[in-house]
Design a protein around this motif. Structure first.
Motif, PDB file in Angstrom:
ATOM      1  N   THR A  27       0.837  -1.201   0.000  1.00 46.20           N
ATOM      2  CA  THR A  27       0.000   0.000   0.000  1.00 46.20           C
ATOM      3  C   THR A  27       0.870   1.249   0.000  1.00 46.20           C
ATOM      4  N   THR A  28       1.949   1.204   0.775  1.00 46.91           N
ATOM      5  CA  THR A  28       2.874   2.347   0.827  1.00 46.91           C
ATOM      6  C   THR A  28       3.535   2.566  -0.528  1.00 46.91           C
ATOM      7  N   ILE A  29       3.971   1.486  -1.156  1.00 50.61           N
ATOM      8  CA  ILE A  29       4.605   1.608  -2.484  1.00 50.61           C
ATOM      9  C   ILE A  29       3.611   2.173  -3.493  1.00 50.61           C
ATOM     10  N   TYR A  30       2.379   1.669  -3.479  1.00 50.76           N
ATOM     11  CA  TYR A  30       1.364   2.171  -4.402  1.00 50.76           C
ATOM     12  C   TYR A  30       1.092   3.661  -4.155  1.00 50.76           C
ATOM     13  N   ALA A  31       1.103   4.056  -2.877  1.00 53.78           N
ATOM     14  CA  ALA A  31       0.854   5.463  -2.551  1.00 53.78           C
ATOM     15  C   ALA A  31       1.973   6.338  -3.112  1.00 53.78           C
ATOM     16  N   VAL A  32       3.220   5.885  -2.958  1.00 52.73           N
ATOM     17  CA  VAL A  32       4.357   6.642  -3.497  1.00 52.73           C
ATOM     18  C   VAL A  32       4.288   6.689  -5.019  1.00 52.73           C
ATOM     19  N   MET A  33       3.807   5.613  -5.638  1.00 55.50           N
ATOM     20  CA  MET A  33       3.641   5.567  -7.091  1.00 55.50           C
ATOM     21  C   MET A  33       2.514   6.478  -7.568  1.00 55.50           C
ATOM     22  N   PRO A  37      -6.377   6.007  -4.735  1.00 59.67           N
ATOM     23  CA  PRO A  37      -6.720   7.428  -4.580  1.00 59.67           C
ATOM     24  C   PRO A  37      -5.572   8.326  -4.117  1.00 59.67           C
ATOM     25  N   PHE A  38      -4.334   7.800  -4.133  1.00 57.68           N
ATOM     26  CA  PHE A  38      -3.182   8.615  -3.720  1.00 57.68           C
ATOM     27  C   PHE A  38      -2.643   9.472  -4.861  1.00 57.68           C
ATOM     28  N   GLY A  39      -3.160   9.275  -6.050  1.00 58.83           N
ATOM     29  CA  GLY A  39      -2.722  10.014  -7.225  1.00 58.83           C
ATOM     30  C   GLY A  39      -3.586   9.633  -8.403  1.00 58.83           C
ATOM     31  N   ASP A  40      -3.113   9.897  -9.603  1.00 56.56           N
ATOM     32  CA  ASP A  40      -3.915   9.647 -10.803  1.00 56.56           C
ATOM     33  C   ASP A  40      -3.463   8.407 -11.569  1.00 56.56           C
ATOM     34  N   ASN A  41      -2.595   7.606 -10.976  1.00 54.63           N
ATOM     35  CA  ASN A  41      -2.167   6.373 -11.623  1.00 54.63           C
ATOM     36  C   ASN A  41      -3.075   5.210 -11.251  1.00 54.63           C
ATOM     37  N   SER A 101     -18.077  -3.304  -6.122  1.00 53.48           N
ATOM     38  CA  SER A 101     -17.381  -2.110  -6.603  1.00 53.48           C
ATOM     39  C   SER A 101     -18.173  -1.458  -7.728  1.00 53.48           C
ATOM     40  N   PRO A 102     -18.424  -0.152  -7.657  1.00 52.55           N
ATOM     41  CA  PRO A 102     -19.051   0.540  -8.787  1.00 52.55           C
ATOM     42  C   PRO A 102     -18.155   0.445 -10.030  1.00 52.55           C
ATOM     43  N   GLN A 103     -18.776   0.482 -11.186  1.00 49.54           N
ATOM     44  CA  GLN A 103     -18.026   0.380 -12.433  1.00 49.54           C
ATOM     45  C   GLN A 103     -16.923   1.432 -12.517  1.00 49.54           C
ATOM     46  N   LYS A 104     -17.211   2.628 -12.065  1.00 45.27           N
ATOM     47  CA  LYS A 104     -16.243   3.719 -12.157  1.00 45.27           C
ATOM     48  C   LYS A 104     -15.000   3.428 -11.330  1.00 45.27           C
ATOM     49  N   LEU A 105     -15.150   2.652 -10.253  1.00 50.04           N
ATOM     50  CA  LEU A 105     -14.025   2.381  -9.359  1.00 50.04           C
ATOM     51  C   LEU A 105     -13.378   1.033  -9.645  1.00 50.04           C
ATOM     52  N   LEU A 106     -13.575   0.519 -10.834  1.00 50.52           N
ATOM     53  CA  LEU A 106     -13.003  -0.776 -11.189  1.00 50.52           C
ATOM     54  C   LEU A 106     -11.482  -0.806 -11.024  1.00 50.52           C
ATOM     55  N   PRO A 107     -10.741   0.216 -11.451  1.00 51.09           N
ATOM     56  CA  PRO A 107      -9.293   0.192 -11.227  1.00 51.09           C
ATOM     57  C   PRO A 107      -8.922   0.137  -9.746  1.00 51.09           C
ATOM     58  N   VAL A 108      -9.732   0.761  -8.887  1.00 46.24           N
ATOM     59  CA  VAL A 108      -9.475   0.705  -7.450  1.00 46.24           C
ATOM     60  C   VAL A 108      -9.712  -0.706  -6.930  1.00 46.24           C
ATOM     61  N   ALA A 109     -10.767  -1.352  -7.424  1.00 47.37           N
ATOM     62  CA  ALA A 109     -11.057  -2.727  -7.019  1.00 47.37           C
ATOM     63  C   ALA A 109      -9.923  -3.662  -7.442  1.00 47.37           C
ATOM     64  N   GLN A 477      -7.683   9.080 -17.345  1.00 49.74           N
ATOM     65  CA  GLN A 477      -7.693   8.705 -18.754  1.00 49.74           C
ATOM     66  C   GLN A 477      -8.565   7.475 -18.978  1.00 49.74           C
ATOM     67  N   PHE A 478      -8.469   6.511 -18.071  1.00 52.57           N
ATOM     68  CA  PHE A 478      -9.290   5.304 -18.159  1.00 52.57           C
ATOM     69  C   PHE A 478     -10.772   5.669 -18.083  1.00 52.57           C
ATOM     70  N   ASN A 479     -11.139   6.487 -17.118  1.00 57.64           N
ATOM     71  CA  ASN A 479     -12.543   6.848 -16.948  1.00 57.64           C
ATOM     72  C   ASN A 479     -13.037   7.772 -18.048  1.00 57.64           C
ATOM     73  N   ASP A 480     -12.157   8.621 -18.552  1.00 55.49           N
ATOM     74  CA  ASP A 480     -12.532   9.482 -19.670  1.00 55.49           C
ATOM     75  C   ASP A 480     -12.964   8.645 -20.870  1.00 55.49           C
ATOM     76  N   TYR A 481     -12.192   7.595 -21.141  1.00 60.11           N
ATOM     77  CA  TYR A 481     -12.536   6.732 -22.275  1.00 60.11           C
ATOM     78  C   TYR A 481     -13.866   6.025 -22.040  1.00 60.11           C
ATOM     79  N   GLN A 482     -14.106   5.576 -20.805  1.00 63.52           N
ATOM     80  CA  GLN A 482     -15.369   4.887 -20.515  1.00 63.52           C
ATOM     81  C   GLN A 482     -16.565   5.823 -20.724  1.00 63.52           C
ATOM     82  N   VAL A 483     -16.405   7.077 -20.349  1.00 67.17           N
ATOM     83  CA  VAL A 483     -17.476   8.065 -20.542  1.00 67.17           C
ATOM     84  C   VAL A 483     -17.721   8.298 -22.025  1.00 67.17           C
TER      85      VAL A 483
END
Length: 894
Positions: A27-33, A37-41, A101-109, A477-483
């Motif tokens: 989780t810490t590594i992902y946050a630094v990356m 929700p720690f960034g836009d990646n 998980s809502p569809q919009k939060l699929l990358p978070v899931a 970018q992922f969600n923009d394409y889905q919209v």
């Protein structure tokens, strides 16, 4: 498991540390990356971003809204059996997280899914160490963290479905250890069955490993109580027979999925198996040393790299010590040494490697079974430190020498994924760990904490280096394409009882249809039936083992496959609007002929065209279509023959008329012939732009199509249409059909090839004019004999059709499968195969009621085997319980 519950309670602090420590680290590594929700990646990269995330969307939709799509789906290319795809990608019990998980939060899931699998793999390994190998104290989480964060896990976490093997392997081994002790095999069969159900592919690799592990585990047994070699051999045979029986029982538990999957594989993944036996080495054996250093990975290691065997310095030193540790019998250590040698050979000898991958050399992600070997190293490294605290000085000195030689070797070899700083850091850790291992016998209270701290630091550094070397999809970018896609599809989605297909001139992935839930044609998966790529390849589309891209359609192929709507993006530059980035969409097709269709709708980012020529899912044709065979690298001829077969006659004028270019202009280019067919072009002078311009002026407003040679790609040429870079899909192995003009009578059209290298060979470059009037007449007749659908689901289709004239075949664009049954006017009819790939049935003149029904082949047989296996497992479990309750020891204690 219940028997060991007191052990779990007693060691709950240790198990909690084992679970939460890798969870916190990652989780810490992902946050630094900067992972959302720690960034836009996001963690969406390579196949996780191009395949799996779309399948997870399909998973949600199927289980929540459309259960029939569980067995068959028209979102998979032009249709396909889904059992094989579920078995390979989607059967993990952890995937249930997507239902919440809502569809919009699929990358978070997806991020949570990876975190949970890593944490649970640490937990199950720790549980094995405690329940079976007397593990205690901080040494347990020290090794469980090394297991959960070993190199294999970090670089393959994007192949998230493989991580289940890491979770279940310790539990399977625990069951096998108890089985060899003569105890019941219920635990072993149960978890083996769960693993095979969760992912049969990794399960197969585990099954192979278990055969070797059985030999190792049996070598640990104390057979001193058996008086003779014969009695010892008998004991081995008995234990091996039990191992085989309960292994088969575990496979039987998952037969519900395995039997239909095996049938599906015969037409997909297994059909690409190469029978060639190759005993050569894949790489010089010494190169494996490079993979034991921190951060020994980069992107180039994904397609064709070395095995990922990084397990941490402490674990590696402990495993080496295991062979010198006299706390273990010589018999066990000799067997382990032989197995270790074999494992290293298996990761190098081509034929053994292929066998471990179920008979196929992997495409990307090599040595996918290496986690089982790392498990063996880690387990015995732990056992060695657990049994003894004395680390011999001579061994330490020998290791230092070998470490120095290894460091010099890898630096001189110049591995691209290893910087000198990484080699130095690992070498320093070797020295530090050796010092601390030799000090362990003094029983310093701080020693376990120090070993844990250093291990955590090393595994964290390795994970961070590996992960920061990859590129990832942005969350916005992922969600923009889905919209964008949702807006474009909003007004053209299929009504409940109808069917047609939708395609686009752009894509985020080849599985957009899964993400947005519509019937498309593009598809990419390891379980894709080979006949469909072969069909599309012969028609001039980009395809390969496991994928098809519908980027080079013609008016005819759009009609044939019932593509009623085509969506085209508006080429907008990337810009900022209301503080939000608007991302440019990746266009992969050039289709001027879409102007022949009616404008259906527009959004701010897309334009949708409605195709008036689209055919039904089934339509009447001449029986001559059954005589057609696929043709390689002649897509125009293939389409021409199909059009002729629809009417059972050869047209006096071809539908596709061969044309010549008006002129050819060379800029800094010479050739070995005056013809532009089968010609090699050379740069005249190095360092200067070299271009070949093919020019013509269309005489009509008909569409014009160009055959693009399969030897021309973005590695040897840049392609331009009227000085604008050509949009096309750049990975293909057959000639493509590119639409370069439509509604452009009298306008000059220029197709340009710009050389990247010193030369380029062009074997095929032909221009064709398509006779739209003749095409419209043929299609109009097919449309009058098209099936009018009255009831549609993914596995059941009903409708009526009116067959006229001499047509005797009802042709469909449904892939042929034994799972489909067809009834005409309530009577079953024999199905046939058209174009080596499509479902067809004989039919007579007149009006008919048609019913298509799909049943997954071997599903009933598989369910019966699974039910019998469950019943047998329950009987064996009850029998064992009854025996325990009436045993003399229990009666004595009663």
């Amino acid at each position: 498991m219940l028997k060991h519950f007191p052990t779990m309670v007693k060691n709950k602090e240790t198990l909690l540390i084992a679970f939460f420590l890798p969870l916190f680290i990652m989780t810490t590594i992902y946050a630094v990356m900067g992972v959302y929700p720690f960034g836009d990646n996001t963690l969406l990269t390579v196949d996780l971003g191009q395949q799996y995330v779309d399948f997870f969307s399909y998973y949600r939709h199927t289980l929540l809204s459309e259960p029939s799509a569980l067995f068959y789906s028209f979102t998979k290319a032009i249709g396909g059996d889904m059992v094989g795809l579920w078995a390979y990608y989607l059967m993990s019990p952890f995937n249930l997280i997507f239902l919440f998980s809502p569809q919009k939060l699929l990358p978070v899931a997806v991020t949570l899914l990876i975190l949970l699998k890593i944490a649970f793999s640490s937990l199950t390994f720790a549980y094995l160490l405690i329940a079976r190998f007397e593990g205690k104290g901080l040494l347990v989480p020290t090794f469980s963290v090394s297991y959960a964060l070993m190199g294999y896990v970090i670089v393959n976490q994007l192949n998230v479905m493989w991580l289940d093997g890491l979770v279940f392997l310790p539990l399977i081994v625990l069951g096998l250890e108890r089985l060899i002790d003569g105890k019941k095999g219920v635990l072993y069969s149960l978890f083996l069955g769960i693993m095979l159900f969760s992912n049969y592919y990794i399960g197969f690799m585990i099954c192979l490993f278990l055969g070797f592990y059985f030999l190792f585990a049996f070598s640990k047994k104390d057979l001193s109580g058996l008086p003779s070699l014969k009695s010892k051999a008998k004991d081995f045979i008995v234990q091996f027979s039990r191992f085989v029986f309960f292994s088969a029982l575990g496979a039987g538990l998952s037969a519900l999925l395995l039997l239909p999957t095996f049938y599906s594989l015969l037409g997909s993944k297994a059909s690409y198996t190469n029978d060639m036996i190759d005993w050569s080495f894949a790489y010089p054996p010494a190169e494996i040393l490079s993979k034991f250093y921190i951060g020994a990975f980069n992107f180039d290691q994904m397609p064709t790299g070395l095995p990922n065997v990084f397990i941490g310095t402490l674990a590696l030193l402990a495993f080496i010590y295991y062979f010198a540790n006299e706390a273990f019998s010589k018999k066990e250590r000799i067997v382990s040494l032989l197995l270790t040698v074999f494992f290293f050979l298996a990761m190098n000898v081509q034929f053994i490697n292929k066998l471990w991958h179920a008979g196929q050399y992997p495409i990307w992600y090599p040595y996918r079974f290496s986690f089982t070997i790392c498990f063996f190293f880690l387990l015995n490294g732990f056992r060695s430190l657990q049994k003894s605290k004395v680390f011999p000085l001579p061994l330490a000195c020998s290791i230092l020498v070998v470490s120095a030689v290894s460091a010099i070797y890898v630096i001189k070899k110049g591995f691209a994924f290893l910087e000198p700083a990484q080699v130095l850091a690992s070498s320093i850790l070797v020295v530090l760990f050796l010092i601390f291992l030799m000090l362990r016998e003094n029983n310093y209270k701080w020693m376990p904490y120090l070993l844990l701290f250093l291990t955590v630091a090393e595994m964290t550094a390795n994970a961070a280096i590996d992960l920061f070397r990859l590129g990832y999809v942005k969350y916005d970018q992922f969600n923009d394409y889905q919209v964008v896609l949702a807006d474009a599809l909003k007004d053209i989605r299929m009504p409940k009882d109808d069917f047609y297909r939708i395609e686009k001139t752009f894509q985020r992935s080849k599985n957009d249809s899964f993400q947005a839930n519509y019937a498309g044609i593009n598809h990419f998966s390891s379980t894709f039936e080979k006949e469909i790529p072969a069909l599309f390849g012969s028609l001039g589309f980009p395809e390969g083992n496991g994928f098809v891209v519908y980027s080079t359609g013609t008016l005819f192929t759009d009609a044939l496959f019932g593509v009623k709507y085509q969506i085209q993006d508006k080429k907008l530059p990337e810009y900022i609007y209301d503080d939000k980035a608007i991302y440019q969409i990746n266009r992969n097709a050039t289709r001027p002929d879409l102007q022949k269709y009616a404008l259906s709708s527009e959004t701010a980012r897309t334009t949708t065209y409605e195709n008036p020529y689209a055919l039904s899912l089934a339509f009447g044709v001449s029986k001559s279509v059954l005589d057609l065979k696929l043709i390689d690298n002649q897509p125009i001829l293939m389409q021409e023959q199909l059009l002729d077969a629809f009417t059972d006659q050869s047209s006096t004028q071809p539908f596709f008329a061969l044309k010549t270019f008006d002129s050819t202009v060379f800029q800094n280019v010479t050739s070995n012939t005056a013809d532009y067919q089968n010609t090699t072009y050379f740069k005249a002078a190095a360092g200067m732009v070299s271009r070949i311009e093919f020019q013509f002026t269309p005489e009509t407003n008909n569409p014009y199509y160009l055959i693009l040679d399969s030897g021309i790609d973005d590695k040897n040429a840049n392609l331009y249409l009227n000085d604008v870079k050509l949009d096309y899909y750049k990975t293909y192995r057959n000639d493509q059909v590119i639409n370069i003009a439509s509604n452009q009578a009298g306008e000059n059209v220029t197709f340009t090839i710009e050389l990247i290298g010193d030369n380029i060979r062009i074997q095929d470059l032909k221009l064709y004019e398509f006779d739209q009037n003749s095409f419209e007449q043929v299609i109009a007749d097919r449309q009058t004999e098209g099936m009018e659908i009255s009831d549609f689901s993914q596995t059941h289709i009903e409708g009526t059709v009116h067959i006229k004239g001499d047509d005797q075949v009802l042709m469909t664009t449904i892939p042929y499968s034994e799972g489909w049954t067809v009834a005409i006017d309530g009577e079953p009819v024999e199905t046939e195969k058209a174009l080596d790939s499509l479902l067809a049935v004989p039919i007579s003149q007149g009006e008919h009621q048609i019913t298509f029904t799909y049943r997954t082949p071997y599903a009933i047989a598989g369910a019966a085997v699974s039910a019998a296996s469950v019943l047998l497992l329950l009987l064996l479990s009850r029998k064992k319980i009854a025996n325990n309750q009436t045993s003399p020891e229990n009666e004595k204690n009663a």
